[in-house]
Design a protein around this motif. Structure first.
Motif, PDB file in Angstrom:
ATOM      1  N   ASP A  40       0.964  -1.157  -0.420  1.00 16.10           N
ATOM      2  CA  ASP A  40      -0.056  -0.490  -0.086  1.00 16.10           C
ATOM      3  C   ASP A  40       0.585   0.909  -0.306  1.00 16.10           C
ATOM      4  OD1 ASP A  40      -2.634   1.282   0.552  1.00 16.10           O
ATOM      5  OD2 ASP A  40      -1.503   2.000   2.253  1.00 16.10           O
ATOM      6  N   LEU A  41       0.829   2.169  -1.080  1.00 14.67           N
ATOM      7  CA  LEU A  41       1.577   3.173  -0.942  1.00 14.67           C
ATOM      8  C   LEU A  41       0.919   4.329  -1.355  1.00 14.67           C
ATOM      9  CD1 LEU A  41       4.308   1.954  -3.529  1.00 14.67           C
ATOM     10  CD2 LEU A  41       4.512   1.166  -1.413  1.00 14.67           C
ATOM     11  N   ARG A  42       1.620   5.508  -0.543  1.00  7.28           N
ATOM     12  CA  ARG A  42       0.823   6.331  -0.811  1.00  7.28           C
ATOM     13  C   ARG A  42       1.231   8.276  -1.128  1.00  7.28           C
ATOM     14  NH1 ARG A  42      -3.749   6.307   4.066  1.00  7.28           N
ATOM     15  NH2 ARG A  42      -3.248   4.365   4.529  1.00  7.28           N
ATOM     16  N   TYR A  43       0.743   8.817  -1.522  1.00  6.27           N
ATOM     17  CA  TYR A  43       2.236  10.214  -1.842  1.00  6.27           C
ATOM     18  C   TYR A  43       0.311  11.213  -2.426  1.00  6.27           C
ATOM     19  CZ  TYR A  43       4.912  12.715  -4.776  1.00  6.27           C
ATOM     20  OH  TYR A  43       5.211  14.281  -5.282  1.00  6.27           O
ATOM     21  N   LYS A  44       0.768  12.554  -2.199  1.00  5.69           N
ATOM     22  CA  LYS A  44      -0.449  13.486  -1.715  1.00  5.69           C
ATOM     23  C   LYS A  44      -2.139  12.940  -2.045  1.00  5.69           C
ATOM     24  CE  LYS A  44       2.764  16.334  -5.005  1.00  5.69           C
ATOM     25  NZ  LYS A  44       3.081  16.386  -6.534  1.00  5.69           N
ATOM     26  N   GLY A  45      -2.016  12.537  -0.954  1.00  5.50           N
ATOM     27  CA  GLY A  45      -3.438  12.394  -0.586  1.00  5.50           C
ATOM     28  C   GLY A  45      -3.801  10.994  -0.894  1.00  5.50           C
ATOM     29  N   LYS A  46      -3.178  10.578  -2.241  1.00  3.84           N
ATOM     30  CA  LYS A  46      -4.018   8.923  -2.905  1.00  3.84           C
ATOM     31  C   LYS A  46      -3.309   7.910  -2.865  1.00  3.84           C
ATOM     32  CE  LYS A  46      -5.603  11.871  -6.844  1.00  3.84           C
ATOM     33  NZ  LYS A  46      -5.077  12.327  -7.890  1.00  3.84           N
ATOM     34  N   ARG A  47      -4.085   6.575  -2.072  1.00  7.01           N
ATOM     35  CA  ARG A  47      -3.250   5.626  -2.135  1.00  7.01           C
ATOM     36  C   ARG A  47      -3.856   4.109  -2.810  1.00  7.01           C
ATOM     37  NH1 ARG A  47      -6.409   2.240   2.710  1.00  7.01           N
ATOM     38  NH2 ARG A  47      -7.486   1.331   1.031  1.00  7.01           N
ATOM     39  N   LYS A  48      -2.796   3.566  -3.446  1.00  3.41           N
ATOM     40  CA  LYS A  48      -2.606   3.037  -4.183  1.00  3.41           C
ATOM     41  C   LYS A  48      -2.276   1.496  -3.457  1.00  3.41           C
ATOM     42  CE  LYS A  48      -3.307   4.019  -8.812  1.00  3.41           C
ATOM     43  NZ  LYS A  48      -3.099   3.579  -9.908  1.00  3.41           N
ATOM     44  N   ASN A  49      -3.090   0.363  -4.264  1.00  7.08           N
ATOM     45  CA  ASN A  49      -1.982  -1.098  -3.630  1.00  7.08           C
ATOM     46  C   ASN A  49      -1.745  -2.185  -4.656  1.00  7.08           C
ATOM     47  OD1 ASN A  49      -2.727  -1.778  -1.374  1.00  7.08           O
ATOM     48  ND2 ASN A  49      -5.153  -2.600  -1.401  1.00  7.08           N
ATOM     49  N   LEU A  50      -0.081  -2.483  -4.698  1.00  6.60           N
ATOM     50  CA  LEU A  50       0.571  -2.025  -5.805  1.00  6.60           C
ATOM     51  C   LEU A  50       0.622  -4.052  -5.807  1.00  6.60           C
ATOM     52  CD1 LEU A  50       2.160   0.788  -6.818  1.00  6.60           C
ATOM     53  CD2 LEU A  50       0.004  -0.587  -7.642  1.00  6.60           C
ATOM     54  N   ARG A  51       0.625  -4.738  -7.254  1.00  4.40           N
ATOM     55  CA  ARG A  51       1.664  -5.649  -6.675  1.00  4.40           C
ATOM     56  C   ARG A  51       2.983  -6.007  -6.106  1.00  4.40           C
ATOM     57  NH1 ARG A  51      -1.739  -9.231 -10.840  1.00  4.40           N
ATOM     58  NH2 ARG A  51       0.415  -9.840 -11.412  1.00  4.40           N
ATOM     59  N   LEU A  52       4.032  -5.919  -5.768  1.00  2.00           N
ATOM     60  CA  LEU A  52       5.422  -6.214  -4.907  1.00  2.00           C
ATOM     61  C   LEU A  52       5.999  -6.844  -6.238  1.00  2.00           C
ATOM     62  CD1 LEU A  52       7.323  -5.593  -2.780  1.00  2.00           C
ATOM     63  CD2 LEU A  52       7.556  -7.466  -2.435  1.00  2.00           C
ATOM     64  N   GLY A  53       5.533  -7.959  -6.812  1.00  3.21           N
ATOM     65  CA  GLY A  53       6.150  -8.670  -8.014  1.00  3.21           C
ATOM     66  C   GLY A  53       6.428  -7.480  -9.260  1.00  3.21           C
ATOM     67  N   ARG A  54       5.168  -7.197  -9.705  1.00  3.51           N
ATOM     68  CA  ARG A  54       4.862  -5.945 -11.361  1.00  3.51           C
ATOM     69  C   ARG A  54       5.720  -5.220 -10.818  1.00  3.51           C
ATOM     70  NH1 ARG A  54       1.935  -5.018 -14.898  1.00  3.51           N
ATOM     71  NH2 ARG A  54       0.626  -6.654 -14.669  1.00  3.51           N
ATOM     72  N   LEU A  55       6.180  -4.137  -9.339  1.00  3.36           N
ATOM     73  CA  LEU A  55       7.148  -3.466  -9.155  1.00  3.36           C
ATOM     74  C   LEU A  55       8.639  -3.677  -9.287  1.00  3.36           C
ATOM     75  CD1 LEU A  55       5.489  -1.688  -5.757  1.00  3.36           C
ATOM     76  CD2 LEU A  55       5.635  -0.752  -8.182  1.00  3.36           C
ATOM     77  N   LEU A  56       8.406  -4.644  -8.591  1.00  2.69           N
ATOM     78  CA  LEU A  56      10.210  -5.337  -8.827  1.00  2.69           C
ATOM     79  C   LEU A  56      10.612  -5.564 -10.243  1.00  2.69           C
ATOM     80  CD1 LEU A  56      10.336  -7.983  -6.122  1.00  2.69           C
ATOM     81  CD2 LEU A  56      11.630  -6.097  -6.219  1.00  2.69           C
ATOM     82  N   ALA A  57       9.254  -6.394 -11.428  1.00  2.00           N
ATOM     83  CA  ALA A  57      10.023  -6.761 -12.670  1.00  2.00           C
ATOM     84  C   ALA A  57       9.736  -4.832 -13.277  1.00  2.00           C
ATOM     85  CB  ALA A  57       8.767  -6.796 -13.463  1.00  2.00           C
ATOM     86  N   GLN A  58       9.026  -4.428 -12.864  1.00  2.00           N
ATOM     87  CA  GLN A  58       9.638  -2.666 -14.146  1.00  2.00           C
ATOM     88  C   GLN A  58      10.825  -2.126 -13.618  1.00  2.00           C
ATOM     89  OE1 GLN A  58       5.474  -1.210 -12.559  1.00  2.00           O
ATOM     90  NE2 GLN A  58       4.375  -1.711 -13.791  1.00  2.00           N
ATOM     91  N   HIS A  59      10.782  -2.146 -12.441  1.00  2.00           N
ATOM     92  CA  HIS A  59      12.103  -1.837 -11.413  1.00  2.00           C
ATOM     93  C   HIS A  59      13.972  -2.522 -11.749  1.00  2.00           C
ATOM     94  CE1 HIS A  59       9.140   0.661  -9.901  1.00  2.00           C
ATOM     95  NE2 HIS A  59      10.113   1.516  -9.825  1.00  2.00           N
ATOM     96  N   PHE A  60      13.401  -3.550 -12.161  1.00  2.00           N
ATOM     97  CA  PHE A  60      15.072  -4.553 -12.435  1.00  2.00           C
ATOM     98  C   PHE A  60      14.846  -5.175 -13.506  1.00  2.00           C
ATOM     99  CE2 PHE A  60      14.056  -3.090  -7.544  1.00  2.00           C
ATOM    100  CZ  PHE A  60      15.097  -2.458  -7.923  1.00  2.00           C
ATOM    101  N   ILE A  61      14.047  -5.427 -14.483  1.00  2.00           N
ATOM    102  CA  ILE A  61      14.062  -6.166 -15.253  1.00  2.00           C
ATOM    103  C   ILE A  61      13.900  -5.484 -16.432  1.00  2.00           C
ATOM    104  CG2 ILE A  61      13.312  -8.260 -16.177  1.00  2.00           C
ATOM    105  CD1 ILE A  61      12.620  -9.251 -13.464  1.00  2.00           C
ATOM    106  N   ASP A  62      15.210  -5.743 -17.635  1.00  2.00           N
ATOM    107  CA  ASP A  62      15.328  -4.731 -18.776  1.00  2.00           C
ATOM    108  C   ASP A  62      14.369  -5.983 -19.432  1.00  2.00           C
ATOM    109  OD1 ASP A  62      17.118  -3.640 -17.212  1.00  2.00           O
ATOM    110  OD2 ASP A  62      18.784  -4.699 -18.532  1.00  2.00           O
ATOM    111  N   ASN A  63      12.952  -4.989 -20.632  1.00  2.00           N
ATOM    112  CA  ASN A  63      12.049  -5.279 -20.943  1.00  2.00           C
ATOM    113  C   ASN A  63      12.816  -4.967 -22.697  1.00  2.00           C
ATOM    114  OD1 ASN A  63      10.776  -5.767 -23.314  1.00  2.00           O
ATOM    115  ND2 ASN A  63       8.672  -5.710 -20.958  1.00  2.00           N
ATOM    116  N   SER A  64      13.169  -4.822 -23.439  1.00  2.00           N
ATOM    117  CA  SER A  64      13.954  -4.184 -24.824  1.00  2.00           C
ATOM    118  C   SER A  64      12.141  -4.125 -25.399  1.00  2.00           C
ATOM    119  CB  SER A  64      14.776  -5.093 -25.263  1.00  2.00           C
ATOM    120  OG  SER A  64      14.524  -6.582 -25.780  1.00  2.00           O
TER     121      SER A  64
END
Length: 66
Positions: A40-64
């Motif tokens: 559960d991440l919050r920023y500027k009064g907005k809250r989002k539930n994000l999948r941890l696996g998807r976050l890891l893939a977006q930030h650490f796995i290269d997708n050409s």
């Protein structure tokens, strides 16, 4: 090695799945919803539930293709 989460500049994500709020230094603990780990991440009064696996893939796995 860590990086900022896109859209949530107050949070850092590490390759092992650790998420830390850089403002408060709190570690975010994932919860399990329907077999998936969510954070559960919050920023500027907005809250989002994000999948941890998807976050890891977006930030650490290269997708050409994207």
């Amino acid at each position: 090695m860590h990086t900022k989460i896109k859209g949530f500049p107050n949070y850092d994500i590490y390759p092992d799945g650790l998420i830390i709020n850089t403002k408060t230094k709190n570690i975010k603990k994932p919860c399990i919803i329907r077999k998936y780990n969510y954070v559960d991440l919050r920023y500027k009064g907005k809250r989002k539930n994000l999948r941890l696996g998807r976050l890891l893939a977006q930030h650490f796995i290269d997708n050409s293709l994207n």
